[in-house]
Design a protein around this motif. Structure first.
Motif, PDB file in Angstrom:
ATOM      1  N   TYR A  50       0.733  -1.174   0.209  1.00 22.50           N
ATOM      2  CA  TYR A  50       0.024   0.170   0.020  1.00 22.50           C
ATOM      3  C   TYR A  50       0.748   1.034  -0.001  1.00 22.50           C
ATOM      4  O   TYR A  50       0.786   2.182  -0.883  1.00 22.50           O
ATOM      5  CB  TYR A  50      -0.981  -0.063   1.233  1.00 22.50           C
ATOM      6  N   GLN A 202      -6.304  -4.133  -4.403  1.00 25.69           N
ATOM      7  CA  GLN A 202      -5.428  -3.493  -5.176  1.00 25.69           C
ATOM      8  C   GLN A 202      -4.276  -4.600  -5.767  1.00 25.69           C
ATOM      9  O   GLN A 202      -4.271  -5.673  -5.080  1.00 25.69           O
ATOM     10  CB  GLN A 202      -4.225  -2.674  -4.500  1.00 25.69           C
ATOM     11  N   ARG A 220      -6.401   0.156  -7.964  1.00 21.04           N
ATOM     12  CA  ARG A 220      -7.155  -0.500  -6.781  1.00 21.04           C
ATOM     13  C   ARG A 220      -8.510  -0.426  -7.313  1.00 21.04           C
ATOM     14  O   ARG A 220      -9.096   0.746  -7.817  1.00 21.04           O
ATOM     15  CB  ARG A 220      -6.671   0.552  -5.618  1.00 21.04           C
TER      16      ARG A 220
END
Length: 532
Positions: A50, A202, A220
């Protein structure tokens, strides 16, 4: 500031965003490592799927997995007051005082929001110069927020009712021919609960150009699910020393007026018939005069009943049950560069433009019609970070987040009310106390561009804040580490002062309003990282 127009029927929606550690609509607390050190864009770690996806490729060959569970508790707190200049120097100048408000006319409202289990995971498969990655988390919202006593915007309109009733009492008394006593207080039952979820899945790939530089490309998929349920019921006022449900009170008056109008019409018809049978001109004229007088009285009383019937509709019980859904895809690019003791990472998420659609089971407000689409863009994010290895067992890190909030369309274009885009400044430190135990701490400063507060309402608000976190990573197996962390957020208070206008039926009443907004946020989390 331009007037805020409100009607009783339009105060039943609250945006419920929990566990928010990022911009206006974004959760950045996507791992336990973030909760204990915050600045993750410059770190080489599995949670980089992330935060720093380009850097994940430097973890080495194999499968890398991170699982996180967070427990979130928040409150939203509003101290609201308002005055009515038209009622100055009367008991109705500060209406909240008529229903438990403080002497200064203010009233306190508190909503609670919780997410007992907020999950996220990241996984990467590294082979040679490539890293294939996937991740899942609630990138916005999460949990449920509840105001068991409603919101100020629910109550403002109702709080005017004693004054408005008293304005009509002389008319009631005249039409009904009976004494009416003043209304001295009011009450209501109101409830609001809201849920807002942005499920983000994602995928992407990073490529190592050389030992110093890597790049990432991915996307995503966002699925939005919001649900709002609320009601305003049992709107009442103390009239004549008794607490009266106003719908029933007005209904009784309407029935009494209707019965009286019918009786007058019957009388008029009787006099009209007698006049038709009369032969004496004087008697005939007197009977016709009486008939006209009763007919005019019936018409006047019926008009009063119609007007009162309209007022009755304003105080009936109202309910809302609305679900909203939508989806959108966020393109993401990233880059990582490392040299010596330094590592630098950057990530850019494009603004995601999409709408959410109403699936409305019941809407007594007329504001959330079934099938209507509302803009719900997710703002783009530019995230920059750096990490420096002070010693082999000591690292410091810093990050910067910039959210393109003013480019993200919101309902009624309220993003235009923002003074500037959101910025965040983050810093952290990690210390390997032993080869198996790492402790860390960090902080985050979030600055929203709230300007004069037009963007904020009791239905949806944020305030600038400081967040602080700490925790540890503990090696529990040869290839596994346990992460634990706790962080809390200290929100500032935002004082919004503005002119308002409350519309009740056809009558508009100017008000002077003050809302003081603040929040609390506490997050406890645990997770595990595994290398295979």
């Amino acid at each position: 500031m331009k007037h805020q127009k409100i009607v009783i029927a339009a105060a039943l929606l609250a945006m419920a965003t929990t566990s928010q550690a990022g911009g206006l609509l974004t959760n950045t607390n996507q791992s336990v490592a973030f909760n204990r050190s915050f600045a993750r864009e410059g770190a080489i770690s599995i949670d980089g799927v992330y935060f720093n996806p380009a850097g994940v490729v430097f973890l080495g060959d194999g499968v890398h997995i991170s699982l996180s569970i967070q427990n979130v508790y928040q409150t939203r707190e509003i101290t609201s007051s308002f005055s009515v200049p038209a009622f100055a120097n009367t008991p109705y100048e500060y209406p909240f005082k008529l229903n438990g408000g403080a002497e200064d006319g203010s009233k306190f409202y508190k909503g609670k929001a919780s997410a007992p289990i907020l999950p996220s995971f990241q996984v990467a498969y590294n082979k040679g110069n490539w890293s294939l990655q996937a991740g899942f988390g609630l990138t916005g919202g999460g949990g449920k927020a509840t105001f068991n006593s409603g919101l100020p915007s629910f109550e403002r309109q109702v709080s005017l009712l004693p004054a408005l009733i008293n304005q009509q009492l002389p008319t009631f008394a005249q039409l009904l021919g009976q004494q009416e006593t003043p209304a001295t207080s009011y009450s209501l039952q109101s409830y609001m609960s809201g849920q807002q979820y942005d499920f983000g899945f994602q995928i992407g790939a990073a490529y190592k150009i050389n030992e110093h530089l890597s790049v990432f490309g991915g996307a995503r998929f966002n699925y939005i699910y919001n649900k709002y349920q609320g009601n305003i019921t049992n709107i009442s006022a103390n009239v004549g020393g008794n607490n009266q449900n106003l719908y029933n009170y007005f209904d009784d008056k309407v029935k009494a007026l209707t019965e009286k109008a019918t009786a007058y019409q019957t009388k008029a018809a009787e006099y009209q018939a007698q006049a038709a049978a009369a032969t004496d001109p004087t008697t005939k004229a007197q009977l016709l005069g009486a008939a006209q007088q009763f007919a005019a009285g019936a018409q006047k009383i019926a008009a009063g009943a119609d007007k009162l019937s309209s007022s009755k509709e304003l105080v009936k019980d109202r309910y809302l049950d609305c679900t909203q859904r939508g989806w959108g895809i966020t393109p993401i690019i990233g880059i990582d560069y490392r040299t010596g003791k330094w590592n630098f990472g950057a990530r850019y998420e494009f603004t995601t433009k999409f709408n959410i659609e109403n699936d409305t089971k019941r809407d007594d407000t007329g504001q959330f019609q079934d099938g209507v689409n509302t803009p719900n863009d997710l703002p783009g994010i530019l995230a920059l970070g750096a990490q420096y290895e002070v010693k082999k067992n000591l690292r410091v890190m810093a990050s910067y987040h910039y959210y393109f909030d003013k480019d993200a369309r919101m309902d009624k274009n309220k993003q235009r009310d923002l003074a500037h885009n959101t910025q965040e400044f983050l810093a952290g430190v990690e210390w390997d106390v032993t080869p198996t135990v790492t402790v860390s701490a960090g902080g985050q400063r979030t600055l929203y561009g709230l300007g004069d507060g037009k963007y904020l309402s009791d239905l949806s608000f944020v305030t600038s804040s400081y967040s602080f976190g700490f925790g540890a990573k503990i090696k529990v197996a040869k290839n596994a580490h346990l992460n634990v962390a706790y962080f809390f957020t200290d929100y500032s208070k935002f004082n919004k002062q503005y002119d308002g206008e409350i519309k009740v039926g056809t009558q508009s009443i100017a008000t002077k309003n003050t809302d003081i907004f603040t929040r609390t946020n506490k997050v406890l989390s645990a997770g595990i990282d595994i290398d295979l």
